[in-house]
Design a protein around this motif. Sequence first.
Motif, PDB file in Angstrom:
ATOM      1  N   HIS A  55      53.107  56.949  24.725  1.00 39.26           N
ATOM      2  CA  HIS A  55      52.935  56.682  26.036  1.00 39.26           C
ATOM      3  C   HIS A  55      51.473  56.161  26.285  1.00 39.26           C
ATOM      4  CE1 HIS A  55      57.019  58.300  28.044  1.00 39.26           C
ATOM      5  NE2 HIS A  55      57.134  57.988  26.665  1.00 39.26           N
ATOM      6  N   PHE A  56      51.303  55.094  26.817  1.00 36.45           N
ATOM      7  CA  PHE A  56      49.932  54.328  27.171  1.00 36.45           C
ATOM      8  C   PHE A  56      50.046  53.990  28.626  1.00 36.45           C
ATOM      9  CE2 PHE A  56      50.192  53.868  22.728  1.00 36.45           C
ATOM     10  CZ  PHE A  56      49.038  54.381  22.392  1.00 36.45           C
ATOM     11  N   ARG A  57      48.926  54.086  29.421  1.00 35.05           N
ATOM     12  CA  ARG A  57      48.691  53.369  30.729  1.00 35.05           C
ATOM     13  C   ARG A  57      47.739  52.143  30.400  1.00 35.05           C
ATOM     14  NH1 ARG A  57      45.708  56.744  34.102  1.00 35.05           N
ATOM     15  NH2 ARG A  57      43.759  55.186  33.989  1.00 35.05           N
ATOM     16  N   VAL A  58      48.195  51.062  30.993  1.00 39.82           N
ATOM     17  CA  VAL A  58      47.541  49.989  30.570  1.00 39.82           C
ATOM     18  C   VAL A  58      46.852  49.511  32.303  1.00 39.82           C
ATOM     19  CG1 VAL A  58      47.477  47.453  29.930  1.00 39.82           C
ATOM     20  CG2 VAL A  58      48.958  49.131  29.026  1.00 39.82           C
ATOM     21  N   ASP A  59      45.666  49.569  32.212  1.00 43.79           N
ATOM     22  CA  ASP A  59      44.940  49.421  33.472  1.00 43.79           C
ATOM     23  C   ASP A  59      44.283  47.794  33.570  1.00 43.79           C
ATOM     24  OD1 ASP A  59      44.921  51.555  35.409  1.00 43.79           O
ATOM     25  OD2 ASP A  59      44.647  52.524  33.524  1.00 43.79           O
ATOM     26  N   LEU A  60      44.569  46.677  34.228  1.00 48.07           N
ATOM     27  CA  LEU A  60      43.994  45.513  34.532  1.00 48.07           C
ATOM     28  C   LEU A  60      43.026  45.514  35.512  1.00 48.07           C
ATOM     29  CD1 LEU A  60      45.621  42.102  33.985  1.00 48.07           C
ATOM     30  CD2 LEU A  60      44.233  42.421  35.863  1.00 48.07           C
ATOM     31  N   VAL A  61      41.414  44.996  35.331  1.00 52.82           N
ATOM     32  CA  VAL A  61      40.760  44.853  36.375  1.00 52.82           C
ATOM     33  C   VAL A  61      40.127  43.536  36.364  1.00 52.82           C
ATOM     34  CG1 VAL A  61      38.599  45.740  37.481  1.00 52.82           C
ATOM     35  CG2 VAL A  61      40.236  47.432  36.411  1.00 52.82           C
ATOM     36  N   THR A  62      40.135  42.705  37.284  1.00 55.20           N
ATOM     37  CA  THR A  62      39.294  41.117  37.344  1.00 55.20           C
ATOM     38  C   THR A  62      38.928  41.101  38.879  1.00 55.20           C
ATOM     39  OG1 THR A  62      39.423  39.193  36.397  1.00 55.20           O
ATOM     40  CG2 THR A  62      41.350  40.146  37.495  1.00 55.20           C
ATOM     41  N   ALA A  63      38.504  39.860  39.008  1.00 61.04           N
ATOM     42  CA  ALA A  63      38.426  39.384  40.407  1.00 61.04           C
ATOM     43  C   ALA A  63      38.789  37.919  40.226  1.00 61.04           C
ATOM     44  CB  ALA A  63      37.019  39.356  40.709  1.00 61.04           C
ATOM     45  N   VAL A  64      39.424  37.386  41.438  1.00 61.62           N
ATOM     46  CA  VAL A  64      39.919  36.060  41.428  1.00 61.62           C
ATOM     47  C   VAL A  64      39.443  35.315  42.579  1.00 61.62           C
ATOM     48  CG1 VAL A  64      42.201  36.623  40.084  1.00 61.62           C
ATOM     49  CG2 VAL A  64      42.135  36.756  42.761  1.00 61.62           C
ATOM     50  N   ARG A  65      39.278  34.089  42.419  1.00 66.84           N
ATOM     51  CA  ARG A  65      38.818  33.099  43.692  1.00 66.84           C
ATOM     52  C   ARG A  65      40.037  32.043  43.666  1.00 66.84           C
ATOM     53  NH1 ARG A  65      33.360  30.979  42.105  1.00 66.84           N
ATOM     54  NH2 ARG A  65      34.456  31.067  40.062  1.00 66.84           N
ATOM     55  N   PHE A  66      40.330  31.819  44.994  1.00 63.92           N
ATOM     56  CA  PHE A  66      41.355  30.849  45.253  1.00 63.92           C
ATOM     57  C   PHE A  66      40.757  29.397  45.748  1.00 63.92           C
ATOM     58  CE2 PHE A  66      43.341  34.866  45.979  1.00 63.92           C
ATOM     59  CZ  PHE A  66      44.587  34.860  45.329  1.00 63.92           C
ATOM     60  N   LYS A  67      41.454  28.563  44.806  1.00 60.96           N
ATOM     61  CA  LYS A  67      40.722  27.225  45.263  1.00 60.96           C
ATOM     62  C   LYS A  67      41.761  26.424  46.354  1.00 60.96           C
ATOM     63  CE  LYS A  67      40.159  22.555  43.346  1.00 60.96           C
ATOM     64  NZ  LYS A  67      40.120  21.718  41.880  1.00 60.96           N
ATOM     65  N   ILE A  68      41.363  26.242  47.366  1.00 57.60           N
ATOM     66  CA  ILE A  68      41.967  25.489  48.567  1.00 57.60           C
ATOM     67  C   ILE A  68      41.495  24.322  49.045  1.00 57.60           C
ATOM     68  CG2 ILE A  68      43.033  25.848  51.049  1.00 57.60           C
ATOM     69  CD1 ILE A  68      42.526  28.893  50.578  1.00 57.60           C
ATOM     70  N   MET A  69      42.367  23.360  48.503  1.00 59.19           N
ATOM     71  CA  MET A  69      41.863  21.818  48.567  1.00 59.19           C
ATOM     72  C   MET A  69      40.521  21.668  47.896  1.00 59.19           C
ATOM     73  SD  MET A  69      43.095  20.991  52.438  1.00 59.19           S
ATOM     74  CE  MET A  69      42.773  19.059  51.967  1.00 59.19           C
ATOM     75  N   PHE A  70      39.468  21.603  48.721  1.00 60.91           N
ATOM     76  CA  PHE A  70      37.997  21.303  47.881  1.00 60.91           C
ATOM     77  C   PHE A  70      37.038  22.550  48.110  1.00 60.91           C
ATOM     78  CE2 PHE A  70      39.635  17.115  49.674  1.00 60.91           C
ATOM     79  CZ  PHE A  70      40.075  16.662  48.456  1.00 60.91           C
TER      80      PHE A  70
END
Length: 212
Positions: free
Chosen positions: A134-149
């Motif tokens: 058994h393993f635990r997979v951790d995902l870490v990142t940061a996101v930015r959303f593009k709304i129109m321009f």
Amino acid sequence: MAESGGCCRCCFSFIFTLGLTALFMWLSLRTSKPTCKVRSLYIPALNKTLNDTTNKTLYVTLRLENGNKDKGIYYDAINLNFTLPNATKPIATAVVSSFYQGHQKKATKAAVGEPKELNWTAVSHATYSNGTVHFRVDLVTAVRFKIMFWRTKRRRLMVRADVVVNDSGGYVNPKNKKDIKLSAAPDHQMIKCLLGQVGVFANLLVLILLNL
């Protein structure tokens, strides 16, 4: 009297239009975080058929889905950590390079991890009775959303999932699904924010009804 009625109607129309505008803006600016899944995980050192515990490579494939109808997503580098049960430090790490994902698009990203100080023989011996690890997979990142321009500020994304690897070195999905979804604990701050927004619209609706 007529002037008073006309003024009330104007006031009501203004409040109603303002409420609809606020609702439209809220719906337009609302964003949903991407769905992250583990599509595949393969560890050759745990494949008993190969019998090669010197191979330290770990292969993982992610499936990322942007469910927003009209908003793209900019991903920072995605960091993956793989941890054994009861361990405090990850046994392996992998990175997916930053990229952009269009609205309602899906992406499949592969990454390779290579632990430097890990005894896969000891790991393979520390299996459960059915021969799985058994393993635990951790995902870490940061996101930015593009709304129109324009783009939003970065929002941290942290999700995880438990993954089971069998004696063939591949992952096992207990629910017999193709992918394993990574999820996070409820964001209490976000819940409070949503409740506050619901309260504002509820008060606005009451105000409109009282003026009818």
